[in-house]
Motif scaffolding. Structure first.
Motif, PDB file in Angstrom:
ATOM      1  N   SER A 200       0.825  -1.210   0.000  1.00 34.88           N
ATOM      2  CA  SER A 200       0.000   0.000   0.000  1.00 34.88           C
ATOM      3  C   SER A 200       0.859   1.259   0.000  1.00 34.88           C
ATOM      4  O   SER A 200       0.510   2.256  -0.637  1.00 34.88           O
ATOM      5  CB  SER A 200      -0.932   0.003   1.218  1.00 34.88           C
ATOM      6  OG  SER A 200      -0.174  -0.074   2.423  1.00 34.88           O
ATOM      7  N   SER A 201       2.003   1.214   0.690  1.00 31.40           N
ATOM      8  CA  SER A 201       2.859   2.405   0.739  1.00 31.40           C
ATOM      9  C   SER A 201       3.465   2.696  -0.626  1.00 31.40           C
ATOM     10  O   SER A 201       3.586   3.862  -1.025  1.00 31.40           O
ATOM     11  CB  SER A 201       3.973   2.217   1.780  1.00 31.40           C
ATOM     12  OG  SER A 201       4.758   1.076   1.484  1.00 31.40           O
ATOM     13  N   LEU A 202       3.819   1.651  -1.391  1.00 35.58           N
ATOM     14  CA  LEU A 202       4.380   1.882  -2.721  1.00 35.58           C
ATOM     15  C   LEU A 202       3.286   2.306  -3.697  1.00 35.58           C
ATOM     16  O   LEU A 202       3.521   3.134  -4.583  1.00 35.58           O
ATOM     17  CB  LEU A 202       5.102   0.634  -3.230  1.00 35.58           C
ATOM     18  CG  LEU A 202       5.998   0.915  -4.442  1.00 35.58           C
ATOM     19  CD1 LEU A 202       7.193   1.781  -4.033  1.00 35.58           C
ATOM     20  CD2 LEU A 202       6.486  -0.367  -5.092  1.00 35.58           C
ATOM     21  N   ARG A 203       2.101   1.744  -3.558  1.00 34.53           N
ATOM     22  CA  ARG A 203       0.991   2.185  -4.410  1.00 34.53           C
ATOM     23  C   ARG A 203       0.708   3.670  -4.198  1.00 34.53           C
ATOM     24  O   ARG A 203       0.452   4.407  -5.155  1.00 34.53           O
ATOM     25  CB  ARG A 203      -0.270   1.362  -4.093  1.00 34.53           C
ATOM     26  CG  ARG A 203      -0.210  -0.088  -4.551  1.00 34.53           C
ATOM     27  CD  ARG A 203      -1.469  -0.813  -4.092  1.00 34.53           C
ATOM     28  NE  ARG A 203      -1.399  -2.235  -4.336  1.00 34.53           N
ATOM     29  CZ  ARG A 203      -1.824  -2.833  -5.435  1.00 34.53           C
ATOM     30  NH1 ARG A 203      -2.377  -2.108  -6.388  1.00 34.53           N
ATOM     31  NH2 ARG A 203      -1.730  -4.133  -5.582  1.00 34.53           N
ATOM     32  N   HIS A 362       8.012  11.253   0.114  1.00 33.69           N
ATOM     33  CA  HIS A 362       8.784  10.378   1.007  1.00 33.69           C
ATOM     34  C   HIS A 362       8.760   8.958   0.466  1.00 33.69           C
ATOM     35  O   HIS A 362       7.688   8.422   0.160  1.00 33.69           O
ATOM     36  CB  HIS A 362       8.219  10.393   2.426  1.00 33.69           C
ATOM     37  CG  HIS A 362       8.978   9.524   3.369  1.00 33.69           C
ATOM     38  ND1 HIS A 362      10.245   9.837   3.825  1.00 33.69           N
ATOM     39  CD2 HIS A 362       8.664   8.315   3.934  1.00 33.69           C
ATOM     40  CE1 HIS A 362      10.668   8.886   4.632  1.00 33.69           C
ATOM     41  NE2 HIS A 362       9.737   7.953   4.700  1.00 33.69           N
ATOM     42  N   VAL A 363       9.933   8.351   0.336  1.00 34.23           N
ATOM     43  CA  VAL A 363      10.048   6.971  -0.134  1.00 34.23           C
ATOM     44  C   VAL A 363      10.124   6.059   1.089  1.00 34.23           C
ATOM     45  O   VAL A 363      11.020   6.212   1.922  1.00 34.23           O
ATOM     46  CB  VAL A 363      11.298   6.773  -1.017  1.00 34.23           C
ATOM     47  CG1 VAL A 363      11.326   5.357  -1.582  1.00 34.23           C
ATOM     48  CG2 VAL A 363      11.322   7.794  -2.145  1.00 34.23           C
ATOM     49  N   ARG A 371       5.597  -7.643   1.998  1.00 35.36           N
ATOM     50  CA  ARG A 371       6.018  -8.705   1.085  1.00 35.36           C
ATOM     51  C   ARG A 371       6.656  -8.175  -0.201  1.00 35.36           C
ATOM     52  O   ARG A 371       7.064  -8.974  -1.057  1.00 35.36           O
ATOM     53  CB  ARG A 371       4.824  -9.606   0.748  1.00 35.36           C
ATOM     54  CG  ARG A 371       4.336 -10.395   1.960  1.00 35.36           C
ATOM     55  CD  ARG A 371       3.169 -11.290   1.602  1.00 35.36           C
ATOM     56  NE  ARG A 371       3.556 -12.357   0.681  1.00 35.36           N
ATOM     57  CZ  ARG A 371       4.128 -13.492   1.051  1.00 35.36           C
ATOM     58  NH1 ARG A 371       4.412 -13.720   2.321  1.00 35.36           N
ATOM     59  NH2 ARG A 371       4.432 -14.406   0.158  1.00 35.36           N
ATOM     60  N   ASP A 372       6.783  -6.871  -0.316  1.00 32.54           N
ATOM     61  CA  ASP A 372       7.531  -6.317  -1.461  1.00 32.54           C
ATOM     62  C   ASP A 372       8.962  -6.844  -1.501  1.00 32.54           C
ATOM     63  O   ASP A 372       9.577  -6.910  -2.569  1.00 32.54           O
ATOM     64  CB  ASP A 372       7.580  -4.784  -1.393  1.00 32.54           C
ATOM     65  CG  ASP A 372       6.313  -4.149  -1.931  1.00 32.54           C
ATOM     66  OD1 ASP A 372       5.407  -4.893  -2.351  1.00 32.54           O
ATOM     67  OD2 ASP A 372       6.226  -2.901  -1.928  1.00 32.54           O
ATOM     68  N   VAL A 373       9.477  -7.229  -0.326  1.00 23.27           N
ATOM     69  CA  VAL A 373      10.855  -7.723  -0.287  1.00 23.27           C
ATOM     70  C   VAL A 373      11.010  -8.965  -1.160  1.00 23.27           C
ATOM     71  O   VAL A 373      12.050  -9.166  -1.796  1.00 23.27           O
ATOM     72  CB  VAL A 373      11.305  -7.999   1.165  1.00 23.27           C
ATOM     73  CG1 VAL A 373      10.517  -9.133   1.781  1.00 23.27           C
ATOM     74  CG2 VAL A 373      12.795  -8.298   1.224  1.00 23.27           C
ATOM     75  N   LEU A 374       9.969  -9.794  -1.257  1.00 26.54           N
ATOM     76  CA  LEU A 374      10.048 -11.006  -2.076  1.00 26.54           C
ATOM     77  C   LEU A 374       9.993 -10.665  -3.563  1.00 26.54           C
ATOM     78  O   LEU A 374      10.677 -11.293  -4.380  1.00 26.54           O
ATOM     79  CB  LEU A 374       8.924 -11.974  -1.706  1.00 26.54           C
ATOM     80  CG  LEU A 374       8.968 -12.540  -0.282  1.00 26.54           C
ATOM     81  CD1 LEU A 374       7.840 -13.534  -0.069  1.00 26.54           C
ATOM     82  CD2 LEU A 374      10.316 -13.206  -0.007  1.00 26.54           C
ATOM     83  N   LEU A 375       9.180  -9.673  -3.939  1.00 26.42           N
ATOM     84  CA  LEU A 375       9.122  -9.263  -5.338  1.00 26.42           C
ATOM     85  C   LEU A 375      10.460  -8.669  -5.775  1.00 26.42           C
ATOM     86  O   LEU A 375      10.964  -8.957  -6.867  1.00 26.42           O
ATOM     87  CB  LEU A 375       8.001  -8.241  -5.551  1.00 26.42           C
ATOM     88  CG  LEU A 375       6.600  -8.809  -5.796  1.00 26.42           C
ATOM     89  CD1 LEU A 375       6.084  -9.542  -4.569  1.00 26.42           C
ATOM     90  CD2 LEU A 375       5.627  -7.700  -6.191  1.00 26.42           C
TER      91      LEU A 375
END
Length: 517
Positions: A200-203, A362-363, A371-375
């Motif tokens: 959600s934070s990256l979206r 802010h990044v 779970r972005d770490v797995l992508l």
């Protein structure tokens, strides 16, 4: 009563064509229907972008598959499917490597795909991407009528087109024109790094990029070291009206103070010792486009005043020249410092800060992205698979859990280095080059070294930071982490930077600020 399996599968998808669904949900329903029609272990929908196939949705494959980017020229099966006019099944004894070897989730003890079926998707008579089906059972697709998959592919293409049209209708006419130009340029350009993730934070970050990209506002990108601030700057430029003009980058932290003015504004022949000819500065090179000032908080105060003047007037003077040049440049700046705090402490000009931070972005840190770490790991795994000449490179379940549990002080850059290092370690343990190379938890080296040291640093500092504000707590934690790493590496700063996954110059500056040097 309907009894034809194809019709029973297609009718709900036809109903979905007119619904306002998210792309994720639309593609999820599409793949579920395909697995119902043609039972198998895994299916995937991939979009062709330039010469790279990007997974948009998968079912039955490991989570990191969505982060992988399959270069067509490195995957002969995918290349063959793209060049086929219709559905294609590969023989079970086909020697061409399968891109999904080792990635099927329910592999039941074996890792290599035994039956593979695929079909190209065409949207308005142009190749758009692929649908692939894979099975660990060699006899899965032996009796499949390929015309069934061909019919499904036609509806899949309609689903894709419906989703894209609904997305376009959500924009105004000017946005549509610019988006079409961006897609046109992107289709013909070499695939580069991108912002990968579904959290959600990256979206939210992507939405903010879409909002500000079309404007002329200055942007200040903030975030910890290694989160990908430069990628955000590239995304803003790529989606802006200036995308056809250059994006010029300058790392302010690497600028010697004596040459900073020349680097930014250029110089004339004889302006100083060693100036043997005229030279354009970064502002002139970026004229009409975008100038990205990385680590802008490192600029000395004297240089900040000169930068502010150019931002206010659009006029610059080369070093040693009395004449002025007008430039039309959009500035995007980035920093891992708290510039508002730097302003309060007199280390950064307030007027320049407000000029740069018209639109702050802010990044998020990697530990905040779930779970972005797995992508992202999948993206780096695919890079290393090609670099090491392997047919398949994967993470086992324990290593995936370890990646999810880790706190990532060095963020995405640390993950990139860790995956590369772990792939080499895993390869070294094999007497012969395997068909499928699996990275286990030991190869990651998180359990016994970095992770435990990070945890112990937090535990040991818990009583110290209690009752302090966030900045003080972070400083204490960073000091503890660096100090422990220094002890382990006997004072070798290069080794400390490598372990923590940070740039050595940034580590030196941080250590000085924390009083460790």
């Amino acid at each position: 009563m309907l009894t034809n399996p194809l019709l029973l599968t297609l009718i709900p998808l036809i109903a979905d064509l007119s619904r306002d669904l998210s792309d994720d949900e639309r593609y999820r329903r599409l793949l579920m229907a395909l697995r119902q029609l043609l039972p198998c272990d895994a299916v995937a929908l991939l979009k062709l972008e330039g010469q790279v196939l990007v997974p948009l949705a998968v079912d039955g494959l490991s989570a990191d598959t969505l982060g992988r980017r399959f270069k067509v020229d490195e995957h002969p099966r995918l290349n063959a499917l793209l060049n086929n006019n219709g559905p294609m099944r590969f023989a079970t004894d086909c020697e061409l490597p399968d891109p999904y070897d080792g990635l099927v989730e329910n592999h039941r003890g074996h890792l290599v795909v035994h039956d593979c079926l695929g079909c190209p998707l065409y949207v308005q008579e142009q190749i758009w991407g692929l649908i692939t089906l894979d099975s660990l059972d060699p006899s899965s697709f032996g009796k499949v009528d390929l015309s069934t998959l061909d019919a499904f592919a036609s509806l899949a293409a309609a689903t894709v087109m419906a989703g894209e049209r609904i997305n376009l209708l959500a924009r105004n006419a000017e946005d549509q024109r610019q988006l079409a130009e961006i897609y046109k340029r992107a289709a013909g350009s070499k695939h580069n790094q991108e912002l990968i993730g579904q959290s959600s934070s990256l979206r939210q970050l992507r939405k903010e990029i879409d909002v500000v990209a079309n404007s002329a506002l200055s942007v200040l990108i903030t975030g910890e070291t290694g989160v990908g601030k430069e990628l955000v700057a590239e995304a803003i430029h790529k989606h802006s009206p200036r995308a056809s003009k250059p994006l010029i980058s300058l790392n302010c932290a690497a600028l010697p103070e004596t040459l900073a003015e020349s680097e930014l504004f250029g110089h004339v022949k004889g302006a100083f010792s060693g100036a043997m000819s005229e030279r354009s500065g970064k502002f002139e090179l970026a004229d009409g486009g975008t100038l990205f000032l990385d680590e802008v908080g490192e600029l000395p105060l004297a240089m900040q005043a000169k930068l502010l003047r150019v931002l206010q007037s659009g006029q610059l003077q080369r070093v040693g020249s009395d004449s002025e040049h007008h430039v039309d440049v959009r500035v995007i700046a980035a920093t891992n410092r708290d510039l508002a705090e730097e302003v309060r402490n007199g280390r950064f000009r307030a007027d320049l800060y407000h000029r740069l931070s018209v639109y702050p972005l802010h990044v998020p840190a990697l530990r905040e992205r779930g779970r972005d770490v797995l992508l992202l790991a999948g993206y780096f795994l695919e890079q290393n698979r090609a670099r090491l000449g392997l047919r398949s490179l994967r993470l086992n379940s324990d290593s995936q859990r370890a990646l999810l549990a880790y706190t990532w002080p060095g963020n995405v850059r640390e993950l990139e280095h860790l995956v590369s290092r772990a792939a080499l370690k895993a390869l070294q343990t094999k007497p012969e080059r395997p068909r499928v190379l699996t990275i286990d938890e030991d190869a990651l080296g998180l359990d016994s070294k970095t992770q435990n040291h990070a945890v112990s640093a937090i535990d040991s500092g818990a009583s110290t930071v209690r009752g302090r504000d966030l900045k003080e707590s972070i400083d204490i934690y960073q000091s503890s982490l660096i100090s422990e790493a220094l002890t382990r590496h006997q004072g070798k700063w290069a080794d400390v930077a490598r372990e923590l996954g940070v740039d050595r110059a940034n580590l030196n500056r941080l250590a000085k600020r924390l009083g460790l040097r």
